[in-house]
Enzyme design. Structure first.
Site, PDB file in Angstrom:
ATOM      1  N   TYR A 126       0.838  -1.202   0.000  1.00  9.56           N
ATOM      2  CA  TYR A 126       0.000   0.000   0.000  1.00  9.56           C
ATOM      3  C   TYR A 126       0.867   1.244   0.000  1.00  9.56           C
ATOM      4  CZ  TYR A 126      -3.667   3.329   0.857  1.00  9.56           C
ATOM      5  OH  TYR A 126      -4.530   4.392   0.717  1.00  9.56           O
ATOM      6  N   ASN A 212      -3.334   5.900   6.816  1.00  8.12           N
ATOM      7  CA  ASN A 212      -4.003   6.612   7.901  1.00  8.12           C
ATOM      8  C   ASN A 212      -4.653   5.623   8.869  1.00  8.12           C
ATOM      9  OD1 ASN A 212      -6.408   5.744   6.711  1.00  8.12           O
ATOM     10  ND2 ASN A 212      -6.789   7.690   5.687  1.00  8.12           N
ATOM     11  N   GLN A 257       8.832  16.565   9.913  1.00  6.68           N
ATOM     12  CA  GLN A 257       7.861  15.506  10.161  1.00  6.68           C
ATOM     13  C   GLN A 257       6.470  16.067  10.395  1.00  6.68           C
ATOM     14  OE1 GLN A 257       8.715  12.110   9.726  1.00  6.68           O
ATOM     15  NE2 GLN A 257      10.361  13.346   8.851  1.00  6.68           N
ATOM     16  N   HIS A 260       3.893  16.317   7.475  1.00  2.40           N
ATOM     17  CA  HIS A 260       3.178  15.152   6.960  1.00  2.40           C
ATOM     18  C   HIS A 260       1.682  15.252   7.213  1.00  2.40           C
ATOM     19  CE1 HIS A 260       5.954  12.106   5.404  1.00  2.40           C
ATOM     20  NE2 HIS A 260       6.841  12.533   6.284  1.00  2.40           N
ATOM     21  N   GLU A 326       9.344   6.319  16.326  1.00  2.00           N
ATOM     22  CA  GLU A 326       9.520   5.838  14.958  1.00  2.00           C
ATOM     23  C   GLU A 326      10.878   6.323  14.428  1.00  2.00           C
ATOM     24  OE1 GLU A 326       7.334   6.292  10.597  1.00  2.00           O
ATOM     25  OE2 GLU A 326       6.981   7.776  12.171  1.00  2.00           O
ATOM     26  N   HIS A 327      11.102   7.621  14.499  1.00  3.45           N
ATOM     27  CA  HIS A 327      12.389   8.220  14.109  1.00  3.45           C
ATOM     28  C   HIS A 327      12.994   8.879  15.340  1.00  3.45           C
ATOM     29  CE1 HIS A 327       9.631   8.774  10.550  1.00  3.45           C
ATOM     30  NE2 HIS A 327      10.635   8.157   9.944  1.00  3.45           N
ATOM     31  N   ASP A 360      14.227   9.223   4.830  1.00  3.08           N
ATOM     32  CA  ASP A 360      12.972   9.135   4.078  1.00  3.08           C
ATOM     33  C   ASP A 360      13.215   8.841   2.608  1.00  3.08           C
ATOM     34  OD1 ASP A 360      11.317   9.585   6.235  1.00  3.08           O
ATOM     35  OD2 ASP A 360      11.168  11.746   5.906  1.00  3.08           O
ATOM     36  N   HIS A 419       2.249 -40.050  21.190  1.00  2.00           N
ATOM     37  CA  HIS A 419       3.464 -39.396  20.719  1.00  2.00           C
ATOM     38  C   HIS A 419       4.671 -40.303  20.938  1.00  2.00           C
ATOM     39  CE1 HIS A 419       0.984 -35.832  20.580  1.00  2.00           C
ATOM     40  NE2 HIS A 419       2.010 -35.045  20.264  1.00  2.00           N
TER      41      HIS A 419
END
Length: 429
Positions: A126, A212, A257, A260, A326-327, A360, A419
């Site tokens: 995606y 999203n 950032q 975004h 995340e970063h 990025d 078994h």
């Protein structure tokens, strides 16, 4: 602009004290589940309906024609093509060593366990196309899948109202990479298409890529039917900086950032009041000059963003570990040494010349990373994401006989005598 959280003099780094975007994925799931159910039972028809309602685009075929991909590549600006090719080459270079070979372990003489690394057969990738169509996400999705050896790769991205097709640069990057199965479908509809299939798109085994909250909710809803990479939310950056950091750099990176999305998170962690005050001055100056001023202002002023004052850099390290960004940028003395001690982060950017925006696009690293604190338990997208480990066990008669009684004893202890019998019938011959 950034709200302050003062943790100086306290050892408390509780996650609840730190700024964080709030996502009610459960509520979003309830909203999108009827759409997923309709796609499951009726295929493409509900996808066309929701695309007309939400995107203002009337779709005929969902799949992008080959000539549209070729035209997008042909019309690509030469400078942009050069930048894309550089990004692809660097991502390939950094990801190629991640392709693991089979591991063969001789446990005993005559008894081996082989771990094979087998690529997923078919993936759905995606690529967001809303506020910022992320052509770079095509590179980050497709390159590791190709290096893993995935045989069938499908890409989906929302159609643009003006053309009825995904963003032209997204199409051009797909063409450059040879990813020719592309669908003009966005949001949770794309996730439903990948999971359940339509007359044009076969179901996939795994879905990857950012999106999203509704894309995230859809990925959670179909997890188990297909594999997913992660539940990635809106982007976030944390910057750990001391008095050696350049406030111009720090402010620029927080803004980068924030542009975004109004829900993007920008967090500064510092023991230096002087740096924080200089950064605040720079934020005002740079935000006023940026193209997406309104979006950036909302993100920086939101509850998900803030400045955290800490006692010292060691305290700051504990705070960013608790935040699990995340970063994570580290702009301090001995930045690399600190970076190598971080346990929780999607990706770490070390020193004044490694901004997140480099990652990025052209660092070679992958920008599809865990958000919302998920870096405590999850990793970013890589070649390994598209590989499954399959164990192959091979024992000869002597090796089985050597351990047979242990197997029988363990089976009896667990109340599973059959078994043990499955071993006895072999070792008694």
């Amino acid at each position: 602009m950034l709200k302050r959280i003062d943790l100086r003099g306290s050892d408390d780094v509780a996650r609840g004290l730190l700024p964080r975007a709030q996502f009610d994925v459960a509520a979003a799931m309830a909203e999108i589940q009827p759409l997923l159910d309709r796609i499951r039972h009726h295929g493409a028809e509900p996808i066309r309906r929701i695309t007309a309602e939400r995107d203002g685009v009337t779709l005929g075929r969902l799949r992008v024609p080959a000539d549209a991909l070729a035209a997008a590549e042909r019309d690509l600006d030469p400078n942009l093509r050069a930048a894309i090719l550089a990004s692809i080459e660097r991502v390939r270079t950094a990801h190629r060593p991640q392709r693991r070979g089979d591991l063969v372990t001789e446990v005993v003489s005559g008894g081996t366990v082989t771990e094979r690394f087998v690529p997923v057969g078919r993936v759905g990738l995606y690529v967001p196309g809303g506020l910022a169509p992320l052509a770079s996400s095509v590179v980050m999705n497709v390159v590791p899948a190709q290096l893993a050896g995935v045989e069938h790769i499908a890409v989906a991205s929302p159609p643009q109202r003006s053309t009825g097709l995904p963003d032209a640069t997204i199409l051009a990057v797909c063409a450059i990479l040879g990813a020719d199965e592309v669908y003009a479908v966005g949001g949770p509809a794309a996730i439903g298409m990948f999971a359940y299939g339509t007359d044009e798109c076969d179901p996939v085994d795994m879905i990857t890529g950012p999106g999203n909250i509704f894309v995230t909710a859809a990925k959670r809803a179909v997890r188990g039917i297909v594999g997913i990479d992660a539940e990635a939310g809106t982007t976030e950056i944390a910057v750990l900086a001391d008095d050696t950091a350049d406030p111009v750099h720090v402010a620029a990176d927080l803004i980068s950032q924030a542009e975004h999305d109004p829900q993007a998170a920008s967090v500064l962690v510092t023991p230096s009041v002087e740096l924080l005050e200089a950064v605040e001055v720079e934020l005002k100056r740079q935000v006023d000059a940026t193209r997406h001023r309104d979006r950036v202002t909302k993100a920086l002023a939101g509850s998900q963003s803030g400045a955290v004052l800490v006692t010292d850099v060691e305290h700051g390290l504990a705070v960013v570990d608790a935040y699990a960004a995340e970063h994570l940028e580290i702009q301090t003395r001995d930045a690399r040494e600190l970076a190598m001690r971080v346990r929780n982060a999607g990706a770490i950017f070390v020193g004044p010349y490694s901004p997140v925006s480099l990652g990025d696009y052209c660092a070679g690293s992958n920008h599809i990373l865990p958000t919302g604190g998920c870096a405590r338990h999850s990793s970013g997208l890589s070649v390994a994401s598209f590989l499954r480990a399959i164990q192959v066990i091979e024992y000869d008669r002597a090796a089985l006989s050597e351990v047979a009684e242990h197997v029988v004893t363990l089976a009896e202890a667990e109340g599973l005598p059959a078994h043990g019998q499955a071993v006895r019938v072999r070792s008694s011959k």
